[in-house]
Design a protein around this motif. Structure first.
Motif, PDB file in Angstrom:
ATOM      1  N   TYR A  48      -8.753  14.674  -4.093  1.00 53.19           N
ATOM      2  CA  TYR A  48     -10.026  14.597  -4.831  1.00 53.19           C
ATOM      3  C   TYR A  48     -10.848  13.421  -4.317  1.00 53.19           C
ATOM      4  O   TYR A  48     -11.994  13.561  -3.914  1.00 53.19           O
ATOM      5  N   CYS A  49     -10.214  12.245  -4.312  1.00 53.91           N
ATOM      6  CA  CYS A  49     -10.863  11.048  -3.764  1.00 53.91           C
ATOM      7  C   CYS A  49      -9.798   9.966  -3.535  1.00 53.91           C
ATOM      8  O   CYS A  49      -9.117   9.554  -4.484  1.00 53.91           O
ATOM      9  N   PRO A  50      -9.636   9.480  -2.311  1.00 50.46           N
ATOM     10  CA  PRO A  50      -8.606   8.475  -2.010  1.00 50.46           C
ATOM     11  C   PRO A  50      -8.763   7.194  -2.830  1.00 50.46           C
ATOM     12  O   PRO A  50      -7.799   6.469  -3.050  1.00 50.46           O
ATOM     13  N   ARG A  51      -9.984   6.908  -3.285  1.00 47.59           N
ATOM     14  CA  ARG A  51     -10.185   5.672  -4.051  1.00 47.59           C
ATOM     15  C   ARG A  51      -9.475   5.696  -5.402  1.00 47.59           C
ATOM     16  O   ARG A  51      -9.198   4.649  -5.978  1.00 47.59           O
ATOM     17  N   ILE A  52      -9.220   6.882  -5.924  1.00 49.85           N
ATOM     18  CA  ILE A  52      -8.504   6.971  -7.212  1.00 49.85           C
ATOM     19  C   ILE A  52      -7.127   6.323  -7.069  1.00 49.85           C
ATOM     20  O   ILE A  52      -6.673   5.581  -7.944  1.00 49.85           O
ATOM     21  N   VAL A  53      -6.471   6.586  -5.940  1.00 51.77           N
ATOM     22  CA  VAL A  53      -5.158   5.983  -5.674  1.00 51.77           C
ATOM     23  C   VAL A  53      -5.287   4.459  -5.652  1.00 51.77           C
ATOM     24  O   VAL A  53      -4.459   3.736  -6.218  1.00 51.77           O
ATOM     25  N   SER A  67      -1.077  -1.450   1.942  1.00 54.03           N
ATOM     26  CA  SER A  67      -2.039  -2.315   2.637  1.00 54.03           C
ATOM     27  C   SER A  67      -3.095  -2.886   1.687  1.00 54.03           C
ATOM     28  O   SER A  67      -3.756  -3.863   1.984  1.00 54.03           O
ATOM     29  N   GLU A  68      -3.263  -2.219   0.543  1.00 48.90           N
ATOM     30  CA  GLU A  68      -4.284  -2.597  -0.453  1.00 48.90           C
ATOM     31  C   GLU A  68      -5.691  -2.551   0.145  1.00 48.90           C
ATOM     32  O   GLU A  68      -6.582  -3.282  -0.279  1.00 48.90           O
ATOM     33  N   MET A  69      -5.881  -1.718   1.147  1.00 42.83           N
ATOM     34  CA  MET A  69      -7.201  -1.540   1.761  1.00 42.83           C
ATOM     35  C   MET A  69      -8.008  -0.522   0.962  1.00 42.83           C
ATOM     36  O   MET A  69      -7.488   0.522   0.575  1.00 42.83           O
ATOM     37  N   TYR A  70      -9.277  -0.849   0.747  1.00 42.66           N
ATOM     38  CA  TYR A  70     -10.160   0.050  -0.008  1.00 42.66           C
ATOM     39  C   TYR A  70     -10.473   1.280   0.855  1.00 42.66           C
ATOM     40  O   TYR A  70     -11.075   1.143   1.935  1.00 42.66           O
ATOM     41  N   PRO A  71     -10.076   2.474   0.408  1.00 49.31           N
ATOM     42  CA  PRO A  71     -10.250   3.655   1.272  1.00 49.31           C
ATOM     43  C   PRO A  71     -11.636   4.281   1.171  1.00 49.31           C
ATOM     44  O   PRO A  71     -12.453   3.890   0.337  1.00 49.31           O
ATOM     45  N   GLU A  72     -11.866   5.275   2.025  1.00 48.54           N
ATOM     46  CA  GLU A  72     -13.126   6.023   1.971  1.00 48.54           C
ATOM     47  C   GLU A  72     -13.217   6.828   0.681  1.00 48.54           C
ATOM     48  O   GLU A  72     -12.212   7.104   0.047  1.00 48.54           O
ATOM     49  N   GLY A  73     -14.454   7.216   0.357  1.00 44.93           N
ATOM     50  CA  GLY A  73     -14.672   7.990  -0.867  1.00 44.93           C
ATOM     51  C   GLY A  73     -14.443   9.478  -0.664  1.00 44.93           C
ATOM     52  O   GLY A  73     -13.864   9.894   0.344  1.00 44.93           O
ATOM     53  N   PRO A  74     -14.912  10.280  -1.600  1.00 48.57           N
ATOM     54  CA  PRO A  74     -14.681  11.732  -1.531  1.00 48.57           C
ATOM     55  C   PRO A  74     -15.586  12.395  -0.495  1.00 48.57           C
ATOM     56  O   PRO A  74     -16.502  11.766   0.045  1.00 48.57           O
ATOM     57  N   LYS A  75     -15.312  13.670  -0.251  1.00 47.45           N
ATOM     58  CA  LYS A  75     -16.106  14.406   0.744  1.00 47.45           C
ATOM     59  C   LYS A  75     -17.528  14.639   0.264  1.00 47.45           C
ATOM     60  O   LYS A  75     -18.452  14.740   1.050  1.00 47.45           O
TER      61      LYS A  75
END
Ligand code: SF4
Length: 199
Positions: free
Chosen positions: A17-22, A171-179
């Motif tokens: 759905y969105c990697p940022r949720i993780v 890594s605690e890196m902020y990922p990209e958002g959803p498509k």
């Protein structure tokens, strides 16, 4: 993800759905809030699966055993789930995961439903040793069953996603958002800690 860091299929679905949720849930430790609609859906599913046991299974399938609500855990993939139903053909050493859903069947299975079946197939193959070439979703009370093939490519994509989820957490890196920004309006983090798509 449980307190031991083992991922669940919900994490895979969230990541899709969105990697940022993780990131928000496991790095910043801000739990997702279930909506009233999701609470109602979960309760309905829990009441619904036992009733689904009494429904006729696919006539065209050959199986000699069926298991319900089976918990499976793969240390190798750091993944666990509980499968609604597994149809086992012992002679062919084959097992088919089957999910039960309430409501009208769509014209084809959604990506999230397919990935859930791929994850279940991966766990069945690893934990039980059966081959698992396809999966089913049965929509009740309509009694319509949809099928998706599960091949090497789908399993590799899932393994890649599991690695990416583990990477976000480690890594605690902020990922990209959803498509697409359409996903943001239904997200529990929207306009709270996340401004959405382009932020
Ligand atoms: S608001 Fe949008 S970008 Fe932010 S977590 Fe939710 S879906 Fe992802």
């Amino acid at each position: 993800m449980n307190r031991l860091g083992v991922l669940s299929i919900k994490d895979v679905l969230n990541y899709n759905y969105c990697p940022r949720i993780v990131y928000f849930e496991y790095v910043l430790r801000i739990p997702q809030r279930r909506t009233v609609k999701e609470d109602a859906g979960l309760e309905a599913h829990n009441n619904f699966v036992p009733r689904a046991k009494r429904n006729r299974m696919e006539k065209r399938l050959t199986y000699d055993k069926k298991l319900f609500n089976l918990p499976l855990h793969s240390p190798k993939h750091n993944l666990q789930t509980v499968v609604d139903c597994i149809l086992i053909d012992s002679k062919e050493n084959m097992a088919i995961p089957m999910q039960f859903k309430r409501g009208k069947a769509p014209s084809c299975l959604y990506r999230t439903m397919k990935f859930q079946l791929v994850a279940e197939a991966l766990l069945i193959e690893e934990c039980l040793g059966f081959s698992c070439p396809f999966g089913l979703v049965k929509f009740l009370p309509e009694e319509k069953t949809l099928r998706t093939e599960i091949g090497f490519e789908q399993k590799e994509e899932l393994k890649y996603q599991l690695c990416k989820i583990n990477d976000v957490v480690r890594s605690e890196m902020y990922p990209e958002g959803p498509k697409t920004q359409n996903f943001c309006t239904d997200c529990c983090y929207f306009n709270k800690i996340c401004q959405g798509y382009e932020s």
